[in-house]
Scaffold this motif. Sequence first.
Motif, PDB file in Angstrom:
ATOM      1  N   ASN A   1      18.965   4.977  25.419  1.00 19.56           N
ATOM      2  CA  ASN A   1      18.556   3.788  26.276  1.00 19.56           C
ATOM      3  C   ASN A   1      19.683   3.041  26.956  1.00 19.56           C
ATOM      4  OD1 ASN A   1      15.724   4.254  26.049  1.00 19.56           O
ATOM      5  ND2 ASN A   1      15.717   2.977  23.998  1.00 19.56           N
ATOM      6  N   ALA A   2      20.661   3.759  27.417  1.00 21.76           N
ATOM      7  CA  ALA A   2      21.828   3.152  27.730  1.00 21.76           C
ATOM      8  C   ALA A   2      22.776   4.288  28.907  1.00 21.76           C
ATOM      9  CB  ALA A   2      22.926   3.067  26.871  1.00 21.76           C
ATOM     10  N   PRO A   3      23.350   3.841  29.559  1.00 19.83           N
ATOM     11  CA  PRO A   3      24.028   4.867  30.588  1.00 19.83           C
ATOM     12  C   PRO A   3      24.820   5.976  29.873  1.00 19.83           C
ATOM     13  CG  PRO A   3      24.555   2.789  31.331  1.00 19.83           C
ATOM     14  CD  PRO A   3      23.864   2.726  30.097  1.00 19.83           C
ATOM     15  N   ASP A   4      24.859   7.383  30.305  1.00 22.41           N
ATOM     16  CA  ASP A   4      25.260   8.520  29.431  1.00 22.41           C
ATOM     17  C   ASP A   4      26.746   8.066  29.107  1.00 22.41           C
ATOM     18  OD1 ASP A   4      23.008   9.751  29.914  1.00 22.41           O
ATOM     19  OD2 ASP A   4      23.647  11.197  31.353  1.00 22.41           O
ATOM     20  N   ALA A   5      27.474   7.459  30.121  1.00 18.79           N
ATOM     21  CA  ALA A   5      28.711   7.220  29.865  1.00 18.79           C
ATOM     22  C   ALA A   5      29.223   6.029  28.635  1.00 18.79           C
ATOM     23  CB  ALA A   5      29.661   6.732  30.999  1.00 18.79           C
ATOM     24  N   LEU A   6      27.873   5.538  28.123  1.00 25.39           N
ATOM     25  CA  LEU A   6      28.039   4.288  27.060  1.00 25.39           C
ATOM     26  C   LEU A   6      27.251   4.924  25.801  1.00 25.39           C
ATOM     27  CD1 LEU A   6      27.720   1.061  28.946  1.00 25.39           C
ATOM     28  CD2 LEU A   6      29.667   2.103  28.200  1.00 25.39           C
ATOM     29  N   ARG A   7      27.029   5.998  25.621  1.00 22.22           N
ATOM     30  CA  ARG A   7      26.363   6.741  24.399  1.00 22.22           C
ATOM     31  C   ARG A   7      27.215   7.277  23.526  1.00 22.22           C
ATOM     32  NH1 ARG A   7      20.403   9.321  26.517  1.00 22.22           N
ATOM     33  NH2 ARG A   7      19.932   7.590  28.067  1.00 22.22           N
ATOM     34  N   ASP A   8      26.944   7.033  22.387  1.00 19.36           N
ATOM     35  CA  ASP A   8      27.598   7.931  21.253  1.00 19.36           C
ATOM     36  C   ASP A   8      26.631   8.541  20.567  1.00 19.36           C
ATOM     37  OD1 ASP A   8      26.457   6.057  19.874  1.00 19.36           O
ATOM     38  OD2 ASP A   8      28.372   5.206  18.994  1.00 19.36           O
ATOM     39  N   THR A   9      26.743   9.161  19.475  1.00 21.61           N
ATOM     40  CA  THR A   9      25.738   9.850  18.579  1.00 21.61           C
ATOM     41  C   THR A   9      25.800   8.964  17.360  1.00 21.61           C
ATOM     42  OG1 THR A   9      26.995  11.424  17.426  1.00 21.61           O
ATOM     43  CG2 THR A   9      25.996  11.927  19.662  1.00 21.61           C
ATOM     44  N   ALA A  10      24.784   9.149  16.522  1.00 20.70           N
ATOM     45  CA  ALA A  10      24.866   8.672  15.169  1.00 20.70           C
ATOM     46  C   ALA A  10      26.161   9.263  14.237  1.00 20.70           C
ATOM     47  CB  ALA A  10      23.375   9.168  14.263  1.00 20.70           C
ATOM     48  N   GLN A  11      26.293  10.463  14.321  1.00 22.65           N
ATOM     49  CA  GLN A  11      27.525  10.865  13.686  1.00 22.65           C
ATOM     50  C   GLN A  11      28.734  10.569  14.300  1.00 22.65           C
ATOM     51  OE1 GLN A  11      27.176  12.428  10.663  1.00 22.65           O
ATOM     52  NE2 GLN A  11      29.524  12.453  10.556  1.00 22.65           N
ATOM     53  N   ARG A  12      28.967  10.563  15.575  1.00 23.79           N
ATOM     54  CA  ARG A  12      30.142  10.188  15.992  1.00 23.79           C
ATOM     55  C   ARG A  12      30.475   8.754  15.888  1.00 23.79           C
ATOM     56  NH1 ARG A  12      29.862  10.941  21.615  1.00 23.79           N
ATOM     57  NH2 ARG A  12      30.310   9.116  22.460  1.00 23.79           N
ATOM     58  N   GLY A  13      29.389   7.857  16.070  1.00 28.85           N
ATOM     59  CA  GLY A  13      29.391   6.294  16.014  1.00 28.85           C
ATOM     60  C   GLY A  13      29.996   6.232  14.617  1.00 28.85           C
ATOM     61  N   TYR A  14      29.507   6.752  13.604  1.00 29.79           N
ATOM     62  CA  TYR A  14      29.677   6.477  12.180  1.00 29.79           C
ATOM     63  C   TYR A  14      31.068   6.696  11.899  1.00 29.79           C
ATOM     64  CZ  TYR A  14      30.198   7.117   7.157  1.00 29.79           C
ATOM     65  OH  TYR A  14      30.343   7.107   5.831  1.00 29.79           O
ATOM     66  N   GLU A  15      31.438   8.176  12.620  1.00 30.09           N
ATOM     67  CA  GLU A  15      33.036   8.494  12.386  1.00 30.09           C
ATOM     68  C   GLU A  15      34.177   7.559  12.904  1.00 30.09           C
ATOM     69  OE1 GLU A  15      32.880  12.694  13.431  1.00 30.09           O
ATOM     70  OE2 GLU A  15      31.948  13.144  11.532  1.00 30.09           O
ATOM     71  N   GLU A  16      33.588   7.245  14.224  1.00 25.28           N
ATOM     72  CA  GLU A  16      34.806   6.370  15.154  1.00 25.28           C
ATOM     73  C   GLU A  16      34.839   4.954  14.464  1.00 25.28           C
ATOM     74  OE1 GLU A  16      34.360   8.614  19.366  1.00 25.28           O
ATOM     75  OE2 GLU A  16      33.089   6.607  18.913  1.00 25.28           O
ATOM     76  N   SER A  17      33.732   4.710  13.944  1.00 21.84           N
ATOM     77  CA  SER A  17      33.577   2.952  13.227  1.00 21.84           C
ATOM     78  C   SER A  17      34.319   3.179  12.027  1.00 21.84           C
ATOM     79  CB  SER A  17      32.125   2.513  12.870  1.00 21.84           C
ATOM     80  OG  SER A  17      31.411   2.311  14.337  1.00 21.84           O
ATOM     81  N   ARG A  18      34.188   4.316  11.037  1.00 25.67           N
ATOM     82  CA  ARG A  18      34.742   4.577  10.032  1.00 25.67           C
ATOM     83  C   ARG A  18      36.353   4.435  10.202  1.00 25.67           C
ATOM     84  NH1 ARG A  18      34.072   6.728   4.578  1.00 25.67           N
ATOM     85  NH2 ARG A  18      36.151   6.258   3.882  1.00 25.67           N
ATOM     86  N   ALA A  19      36.873   5.038  11.171  1.00 28.70           N
ATOM     87  CA  ALA A  19      38.313   5.177  11.300  1.00 28.70           C
ATOM     88  C   ALA A  19      38.818   3.898  11.570  1.00 28.70           C
ATOM     89  CB  ALA A  19      38.346   6.233  12.559  1.00 28.70           C
ATOM     90  N   LEU A  20      38.067   3.097  12.509  1.00 24.78           N
ATOM     91  CA  LEU A  20      38.481   1.757  13.009  1.00 24.78           C
ATOM     92  C   LEU A  20      38.490   0.928  11.881  1.00 24.78           C
ATOM     93  CD1 LEU A  20      36.490   1.293  16.512  1.00 24.78           C
ATOM     94  CD2 LEU A  20      39.013   1.109  16.113  1.00 24.78           C
ATOM     95  N   LEU A  21      37.490   1.016  11.101  1.00 20.79           N
ATOM     96  CA  LEU A  21      37.506   0.067   9.694  1.00 20.79           C
ATOM     97  C   LEU A  21      38.652   0.248   8.725  1.00 20.79           C
ATOM     98  CD1 LEU A  21      34.067  -0.194   7.938  1.00 20.79           C
ATOM     99  CD2 LEU A  21      36.313  -0.103   6.553  1.00 20.79           C
TER     100      LEU A  21
END
Length: 457
Positions: free
Chosen positions: A179-199
């Motif tokens: 429910n967002a533009p394609d350019a602003l979507r991640d996936t459950a897995q990628r979002g977790y991994e990118e957030s973990r890296a930032l954390l």
Amino acid sequence: MTIADDAGAGTGPAVTAVRGPLVRFLDDPFRTGSAEAFRYTPDALLLCADGRITAAGEYAALRHRLPPGVTPDHYPDHVIVPGFVDTHVHGVQTDVMAAFGADLTSWLEERAFPEEERFADDRYARAAAAVFCDQLLRHGTTTALVFGSVHPGSADALFEAAARRDLRIACGKVLMDRNAPDALRDTAQRGYEESRALLDRWHGKGRAQYAVTPRFAPSSTPEQLEAAAALWREHPGTLLHTHVSETPDEVAWARSLFPERAGYLDVYDHYGLLGPGAVLAHGVHLSPAERDRCAATGTALAHCPGSNLALGSGLFPLRETAGGPRPVTTGLGTDVGAGPTFSMLSTLYAAYQVAAVCGAPVDIVQAYYLATRGGAAALGLADTVGSLVPGQEADFAVLDPRATPLLARRAARAEDIEELLFVLAALGDDRTVRATYAAGRLVHDRDAAPAGGNGAA
């Protein structure tokens, strides 16, 4: 002028002492009463060392503790307050402030999402982050809970800019996989991994804190909400930052996407996204039972009166929420960019106005509390910032009752400190903030000569 040290925080001259009229909030006035929670010292001395308050009280009683040769920064006829705490603000929406939005959905689709797509460009993100952080300090805000965009670089840029300015921020990349533009979507897995890296890169480094940030339930699949909860559980001390019940249409949408749940808040409850450290923005249309559930779980709410009024979202029941029989920990958020200002003075005055329209007014001590110690409590930082007591971090703002001719004229008629605080909120803006100190350093000086350009990254 905002003073940012490109070589990194902590290299500038440390502030040893500041003198002037001092306002502090030592307890929650919604629970103890304003007289018990509020302290005013007409001629006070703040002593700071290593970024923390070492003493605060009457100048006459503390002057003997001044180190030899040290002259306090003196602000007579001003008011020193704890640095403001903004519990909900979008670091990626500064350039769509003051843009028309007929409602929340049109605002997101026509303004917020197109702007956030620009943060795929790291150079753009860094420039925007510098302007954003400078504006926080210009308005006396020293702690903020910040939404990035879906791009990890947006959070990196915000953390980097905040560190250079000694700002305390909690931030996260947005999680959004439907429910967002394609350019602003991640996936459950990628979002977790990118957030973990930032954390791993930022959390606990200096004054940085990570916030796991699903945008709101309608833009995350069940799998992504599960991943967000897992990341939050795995890293105690992080925050959980999202939206809830901002508009009736949003509430209905969330119910339609999660028909098996009892309501919007129950979606977060079911996936393990409530509890101490969870900060939910808005909550305008939470039911009494849902507010009770927030209280029972230790979940905090960020009241954003400016954006609620701008988008016609509704009127938040502030006194019922923060001061009812089962009080919910509540802070204030500017919600820039739907919110029209970075000013916590304007925001706390808007909160007063909304409460009055609801027929349950709050007093000015309660309003300032929400913008300082109350916001700190919402972020789990009540022992760290917000009260200017010894041991806390030395974050404070100096307010100038003579900042404009009209303000000076009206302030001269104030009969006590409460009336003066009300006048500062009603008539003040960024010009009212004479100086901002973060971790004991002067980081914004309104009257200093410009350093040459805004938003130095």
